[in-house]
Design an enzyme around this catalytic site. Structure first.
Site, short mmCIF file in Angstrom:
data_model
loop_
_atom_site.label_atom_id
_atom_site.label_comp_id
_atom_site.label_asym_id
_atom_site.label_seq_id
_atom_site.Cartn_x
_atom_site.Cartn_y
_atom_site.Cartn_z
N HIS B 59 0.84 -1.21 0.00
CA HIS B 59 0.00 0.00 0.00
C HIS B 59 0.87 1.26 0.00
O HIS B 59 1.19 1.80 1.05
CB HIS B 59 -0.90 -0.03 1.25
N HIS B 61 1.48 5.12 -2.01
CA HIS B 61 1.03 6.13 -2.99
C HIS B 61 2.27 6.79 -3.57
O HIS B 61 2.98 7.51 -2.88
CB HIS B 61 0.12 7.16 -2.33
N LEU B 62 2.53 6.52 -4.84
CA LEU B 62 3.71 7.11 -5.49
C LEU B 62 3.36 8.40 -6.23
O LEU B 62 4.26 9.11 -6.68
CB LEU B 62 4.35 6.10 -6.45
N ARG B 63 2.07 8.69 -6.36
CA ARG B 63 1.56 9.97 -6.86
C ARG B 63 1.82 10.25 -8.35
O ARG B 63 1.34 11.23 -8.86
CB ARG B 63 2.12 11.14 -6.04
N ASN B 93 -4.95 5.63 -7.14
CA ASN B 93 -5.59 6.96 -7.18
C ASN B 93 -4.65 8.04 -7.71
O ASN B 93 -4.40 9.06 -7.08
CB ASN B 93 -6.13 7.34 -5.80
N ASP B 153 -8.65 2.51 -3.34
CA ASP B 153 -8.18 3.13 -2.10
C ASP B 153 -8.23 4.66 -2.15
O ASP B 153 -7.86 5.28 -3.13
CB ASP B 153 -6.76 2.69 -1.79
N HIS B 180 -10.82 -0.25 0.83
CA HIS B 180 -10.71 0.90 1.74
C HIS B 180 -12.07 1.00 2.42
O HIS B 180 -13.04 1.47 1.81
CB HIS B 180 -10.38 2.15 0.93
N ASP B 306 0.78 2.70 3.70
CA ASP B 306 -0.12 3.77 3.26
C ASP B 306 0.66 5.09 3.14
O ASP B 306 0.15 6.16 3.46
CB ASP B 306 -1.32 3.93 4.19
N GLY B 325 -3.35 12.10 5.01
CA GLY B 325 -2.25 11.20 4.71
C GLY B 325 -0.93 11.61 5.31
O GLY B 325 -0.70 12.77 5.64
#
Lengths: 330, 438
Positions: B59, B61-63, B93, B153, B180, B306, B325
């Site tokens: 999990h 988030h590499l954006r 996302n 998510d 999620h 996360d 976050g």
């Protein structure tokens, strides 16, 4: 006292000092020339991210009566709606040399963020943040309660007195009310006993940790506790709609359960007073009979608001005991 | 390619031995390792260090694509390597959303080009994360990225029919839906955990039941259709109970907890510092205790970061305006060590299980989460449990500074990370970028 962010930050001594100072300020307001030179040359910024003409005018009047320069900055549309951010607004005001920033903001905690971020060096006064706090409202309510209910109803000197033993019922939308949160803390600090009354949907989860009793039945509270004062909270009509959260079935049902009408007014003890922070929804949480009765001190609360805010600005910016004998230059 | 001889290391915290890495694999263990090491092998003195399989984050988030101002695949995977990871699952996302074969292949390819860790894109369950119609899950599964984990998510697949279809559909390619769990109507405008602290702070509450109700529904759906379900970032005592019950019934459910839910509580919100604003929110101490217990007894299968980097402007503001976050890749292992190992609740073998073996198994990542044994791929991390370090977000490899552990002294430090035998981190620092690009 560096800032006034939350009623919960005040010690009993600090709270009483503010009330005593407010009393002195109120005395000066009986004079023909109401203006004091105390804060001459100081700048007070009213930074309002949320509409509130009443509160802004009250602070503006208070600051002007103390001879401060007042800048009104209405910044509707904060960073929440991607307008100018709180940070940039604060930095701008800092650059202009604000000695105090009176902030009203729709986000709970915004005054706290402003005071701790280093964005401004001035004193921060919370004029209402989201559903968190409205400390000057609680102070003016306490001042009003003390004037009417302590020391033979104002006939003797109440300087230095707190609210020990007074019973106050706060009725209505506690969940969304910064007035309720501030009053629960301040009135407890001053020794009063608070009972919160409202439908269970409008009482927050976690209220058990508050220094107040909770009841869902206004008639029982009036009959059993015989409160010395009843403080009615504004209930927004949109709260009943599904989009607004569906907190109660209809305005009529709310009024039946929690509205202050002539019958409930008559059931109160003879000496009990009625407060409302305004603006009122006549016919919803308070009937015209109650709002206009001699026991309602709602208009007086407005006048007391100016005195209390003068006291707060004075204590934050000038410090020490006030010298109210000074006269403004003509 | 450089060979590495790791001397006196403790695989999974057990008896010290020597380990030889050559040709991308664990070439030898014990006395054999020294004997077979050639002359130009680099020797790393591993006395006092623990050797674990490279960590696998389910999990992250590499954006990228879309919010390269907060993180890029390069910066995020470099941070991952520094945190001891050799594989990460990049959440869907992004902008555009990872809901087509084209976007997941792009993320997968950028990950390969960066070279710090293996990047496994997560596919969106529904088009645009809108929760309405299924994205082309099969196309993403069949793409070069070989997506096996699907998640909306950031949003919950709240429609029970859509969730049921997704659970059923991914069976065709052994996929898993990572939910999620957040009932949207119960959390409209929610800012923090609903309880004593939210009542006082006047911040709209995110009730525990909004998470628990969805988990309860989903485990029953998974049982009904015979699918496997993964629960993202479980955060409440009630959620632990529900997952425990589901497992006792034989339901094929796995659950994850984040490092921050192992250590931080809603009390942190009192200063209105948005660095502590996260979704699901920080809960109470009783919840933290239950999550730790669930991780200890195996109810919770994995720890996942996360990792959610945000730009300064998205955090340098009033609470309500801030993004949800916090970053986590470079602090996760330390938090697990401090809360679970140094407290005696878990062994290093357990750490390998929850941070490597289990996440690799859930994500169907073949070459990670393997035993420390001869012939296995040399995806490894070397940890110094005795080290102490103070978190300075500005000095981290992640592009963002929203670490909730600023100024906090953490236990343990990653000394070296190896991806297929190639060092990505040495002496606690990332190797030169030219060394990692394949």
């Amino acid at each position: 006292m560096r800032h006034l962010l939350s009623a919960g930050d005040l010690t009993p001594a600090e709270a009483v000092t503010i009330l005593d100072t407010a009393a002195q300020m109120a005395a000066t307001q009986e004079r023909e020339i109401k203006k004091l030179p105390t804060l001459r040359g100081r700048t007070v910024v009213n930074l309002f991210f949320e509409d509130s003409t009443r509160t802004r005018i009250s602070f503006e009047t208070a600051a002007k009566r103390l001879s401060a320069d007042v800048i009104n900055f209405s910044a509707k549309g904060s960073s929440v709606s991607k307008g100018e951010s709180l940070k940039d607004t604060a930095l701008t005001l800092q650059a202009m040399g604000a000695d105090a920033v009176v902030i009203r903001h729709q986000a709970s905690g915004a005054p706290h963020t402003l005071a701790t971020s280093g964005w401004t060096h001035g004193a921060v006064v919370n004029a209402g943040d989201g559903t968190h706090q409205h400390p000057t409202q609680a102070l003016l309510d306490a001042y009003t309660l003390r004037r009417h209910l302590v020391g033979d109803g104002g006939r003797s000197d109440v300087t230095g007195r707190d609210l020990e033993g007074l019973k106050v019922a706060i009725v209505g939308d506690v969940l969304h009310s910064r007035v309720a949160r501030s009053n629960v803390q301040l009135l407890h600090t001053l020794g009063a006993e608070v009972t919160l009354v409202g439908p269970p949907t409008l009482v927050p989860v976690g209220v058990g940790a508050w220094t107040a009793r909770v009841s869902y039945h206004l008639d029982e509270v009036i009959a059993d506790e015989k409160p010395d004062a009843v403080m009615m909270l504004r209930v927004q009509r949109e709260r009943m709609s599904s989009a607004g959260g569906g907190f109660f079935p209809s305005p009529l049902e709310y009024t039946r359960g929690y509205g202050l009408d002539a019958r409930r007014l008559a059931a109160l003890p003879d000496h009990a007073i009625v407060l409302h922070p305004g603006p009122m929804n006549r016919g919803l949480e308070i009937s015209a009979d109650a709002a206009d009765s001699p026991r309602a001190v709602i208009v007086e609360q407005v006048a007391n608001g100016v005195a209390v805010r003068m006291a707060v600005l004075y204590l934050l910016l000038a410090g020490g005991a006030p010298a109210t004998n000074e006269r403004a230059d003509a | 390619m450089t060979d590495y001889l790791l001397t006196d290391v403790s695989p999974l915290g057990e008896a010290a031995t020597d380990v030889l890495l050559a040709d991308g694999r664990i070439a030898a263990l014990g006395a054999d390792a020294r004997a077979r090491a050639n002359d130009d092998a680099v020797t790393i003195d591993g006395a006092g260090l623990v050797l674990l399989p490279g960590l696998v984050d389910l999990h992250t988030h590499l954006r990228e694509p879309g919010r390269e101002d907060a993180e890029t695949i390069r910066t995020g995977t470099r941070a991952a390597a520094l945190g001891g990871f050799t594989a990460v699952h990049a959440m869907a996302n992004t902008s555009p959303t990872q809901d087509t074969a084209g976007v997941v292949e792009q993320v997968w390819r950028l990950g390969r080009e960066a070279g710090w860790v293996d990047v496994h894109p997560v596919g969106a369950v529904t088009v645009g994360l809108e929760g309405e119609r299924l994205a082309e899950l099969g196309a993403m599964a069949d793409s070069q990225a070989q997506v096996r984990v699907f998640s909306d998510d950031g949003r919950c697949v709240h429609d029970p029919v859509v969730m049921r279809r997704a659970l059923e559909y991914v069976k065709a390619f052994d996929g898993v839906v990572a939910q999620h769990a957040q009932e949207p109507r119960l959390t409209e405008g929610a800012q923090m955990h609903e309880g004593v602290v939210s009542a006082e702070l006047g911040l709209a509450g995110w009730p525990a039941v909004a998470e628990e109700a969805i988990i309860a529904r989903d485990v029953l759906l998974a049982e009904h259709v015979g699918s496997r379900l993964h629960v993202c970032h479980l955060s409440t005592a009630g959620s632990v109970e529900i997952v425990r019950w589901a497992k006792s019934r034989g339901i094929d459910v796995t659950a994850e907890a984040t490092p921050h839910h192992l250590v931080l509580t809603d009390e942190e919100a009192r200063g209105y510092d948005p660095v502590f604003k996260v979704n699901p929110p920080l809960r109470t101490q009783a919840d933290v205790d239950a999550v730790r217990a669930g991780l200890e007894d195996g109810t919770i299968d994995i720890v996942a970061t996360d990792h959610a980097p945000h730009t300064r402007e998205d955090k340098d503001c009033e609470w309500a305006a801030a993004a949800f976050g916090m970053t986590g890749l470079e602090t996760a292992l330390s938090v697990v060590q401090e809360t679970m190992v140094d407290t005696g609740r878990m062994t290093w073998a357990d750490v390998a299980r929850v941070l490597s073996t289990n996440p690799a198994r859930i994500g169907r990542v073949a070459d990670h989460g393997r035993p420390v044994a001869v012939g296995e791929p040399a995806n490894l991390v070397l940890v110094d449990p005795a080290a102490r370090r103070t978190v300075v977000p500005e000095e981290q490899a992640t592009k963002s500074t929203n670490s909730p552990f600023r100024g906090r002294e953490l236990h343990g430090r990653v000394v070296a990370t190896f991806l297929r035998g190639r060092a990505t981190v040495l002496d606690g620092a990332p190797v030169d970028e030219s060394q990692v690009v394949a």
